[in-house]
Design an enzyme around this catalytic site. Structure first.
Site, mmCIF file in Angstrom:
data_model
loop_
_atom_site.group_PDB
_atom_site.id
_atom_site.type_symbol
_atom_site.label_atom_id
_atom_site.label_comp_id
_atom_site.label_asym_id
_atom_site.label_seq_id
_atom_site.Cartn_x
_atom_site.Cartn_y
_atom_site.Cartn_z
ATOM 1 N N LEU A 107 50.567 32.638 54.670
ATOM 2 C CA LEU A 107 51.653 32.642 55.751
ATOM 3 C C LEU A 107 51.651 31.260 56.488
ATOM 4 O O LEU A 107 50.528 30.718 56.858
ATOM 5 C CB LEU A 107 51.293 33.670 56.275
ATOM 6 C CG LEU A 107 51.326 35.115 55.928
ATOM 7 C CD1 LEU A 107 51.073 36.209 57.159
ATOM 8 C CD2 LEU A 107 52.557 35.382 54.964
ATOM 9 N N HIS A 157 41.135 42.009 51.080
ATOM 10 C CA HIS A 157 40.220 40.921 50.318
ATOM 11 C C HIS A 157 39.443 41.545 49.419
ATOM 12 O O HIS A 157 38.596 42.402 49.799
ATOM 13 C CB HIS A 157 40.117 39.838 50.975
ATOM 14 C CG HIS A 157 39.440 38.663 50.138
ATOM 15 N ND1 HIS A 157 39.949 37.785 49.447
ATOM 16 C CD2 HIS A 157 38.083 38.384 49.806
ATOM 17 C CE1 HIS A 157 39.399 36.767 48.990
ATOM 18 N NE2 HIS A 157 38.341 37.283 49.175
HETATM 19 C C1 GRF Z 1 43.595 43.532 45.149
HETATM 20 O O1 GRF Z 1 42.541 43.347 44.633
HETATM 21 C C2 GRF Z 1 43.680 42.940 46.624
HETATM 22 O O2 GRF Z 1 42.486 43.022 47.370
HETATM 23 C C3 GRF Z 1 44.026 41.595 46.251
HETATM 24 O O3 GRF Z 1 44.946 41.282 45.244
HETATM 25 C C4 GRF Z 1 44.805 42.969 44.591
HETATM 26 C C5 GRF Z 1 46.163 43.378 44.653
HETATM 27 O O4 GRF Z 1 46.285 44.588 44.044
HETATM 28 N N1 GRF Z 1 44.302 40.815 47.336
HETATM 29 P P1 GRF Z 1 47.404 45.645 43.969
HETATM 30 O O5 GRF Z 1 48.735 44.452 43.894
HETATM 31 O O6 GRF Z 1 47.603 45.927 45.495
HETATM 32 O O7 GRF Z 1 47.335 46.481 42.877
#
Ligand code: GRF
Length: 188
Positions: free
Chosen positions: A86, A102
């Site tokens: 961002l 994360h």
């Molecule tokens: C998840 O592991 C999240 O922590 C990371 O990207 C992945 C996204 O998964 N930032 P989704 O698109 O919500 O299924």
């Protein structure tokens, strides 16, 4: 009740977890994707949620995102698998009201290059005994904002980056994100 705007780039399973949660009062009022092919957009559309795709990087894209969030009177911005950094204006506009999920125990395995499967590969290569997920506030740095909630699990000896990613997503991320939203609803 918080009006939530969710920023996505991929599958959107975390978005789905928020949509499906029946123990939060907040509501997803709009979804913004950086990727026109993101399955997250299909999920949002099937629930009648307003969606917008912003592929432009830089100030133009950022301006569009900020405008759309304001138009939908968003109180809380959730980055759920959003693969863009961002910019300053958006961060300033929504300071203290943007959170990210994360898939590691930050500050470990966070920062530049640590996204998607790369996070879990690094955890396995480093022979970590534990991994997990973190929900944190978003500020100027990458994955550096104040931690709101974190939850861990044991890395199994036979885990691959893929099995670990899947277990963290299913067993931790979805519920952790909902728990973080509950805390923010209470103003904690
Ligand atoms: C998840 O592991 C999240 O922590 C990371 O990207 C992945 C996204 O998964 N930032 P989704 O698109 O919500 O299924």
């Amino acid at each position: 009740m918080l009006k939530i705007g969710v920023l996505v780039s991929g599958s959107g399973s975390n978005l789905q977890a928020i949509i499906d949660a029946d123990d939060i009062e907040s509501e997803v009022v709009c979804v913004i994707s950086s990727n026109p092919e993101a399955y997250a957009l299909t999920r949002a559309q099937s629930h009648g949620i307003a969606c917008y795709c912003v592929t432009e990087k830089g100030e133009d894209g950022e301006h569009k995102i900020t405008h759309y969030l304001k138009q939908h009177k968003v109180d809380l911005v959730v980055l759920a698998g959003y693969l863009r950094i961002l910019g300053h204006n958006l961060l300033k506009e929504y300071q203290g009201r943007i959170i990210n999920i994360h898939p590691s125990l930050l500050p470990k395995f966070g920062g530049k290059g640590y996204y998607g499967i790369a996070v879990h590969k690094a955890v396995i290569e480093n022979k970590e005994k534990k991994s997990g997920a973190t929900v944190h506030y978003v500020e100027d740095g990458i994955d550096t904002g104040e931690i709101i909630l974190q939850r861990e699990l044991d890395v199994q000896p036979d885990d691959t980056a893929q099995t670990l990613a899947q277990r963290i997503l299913n067993d931790i991320e979805h519920s952790l994100l909902i728990d973080a939203i509950k805390l923010l609803e209470k103003g904690e």
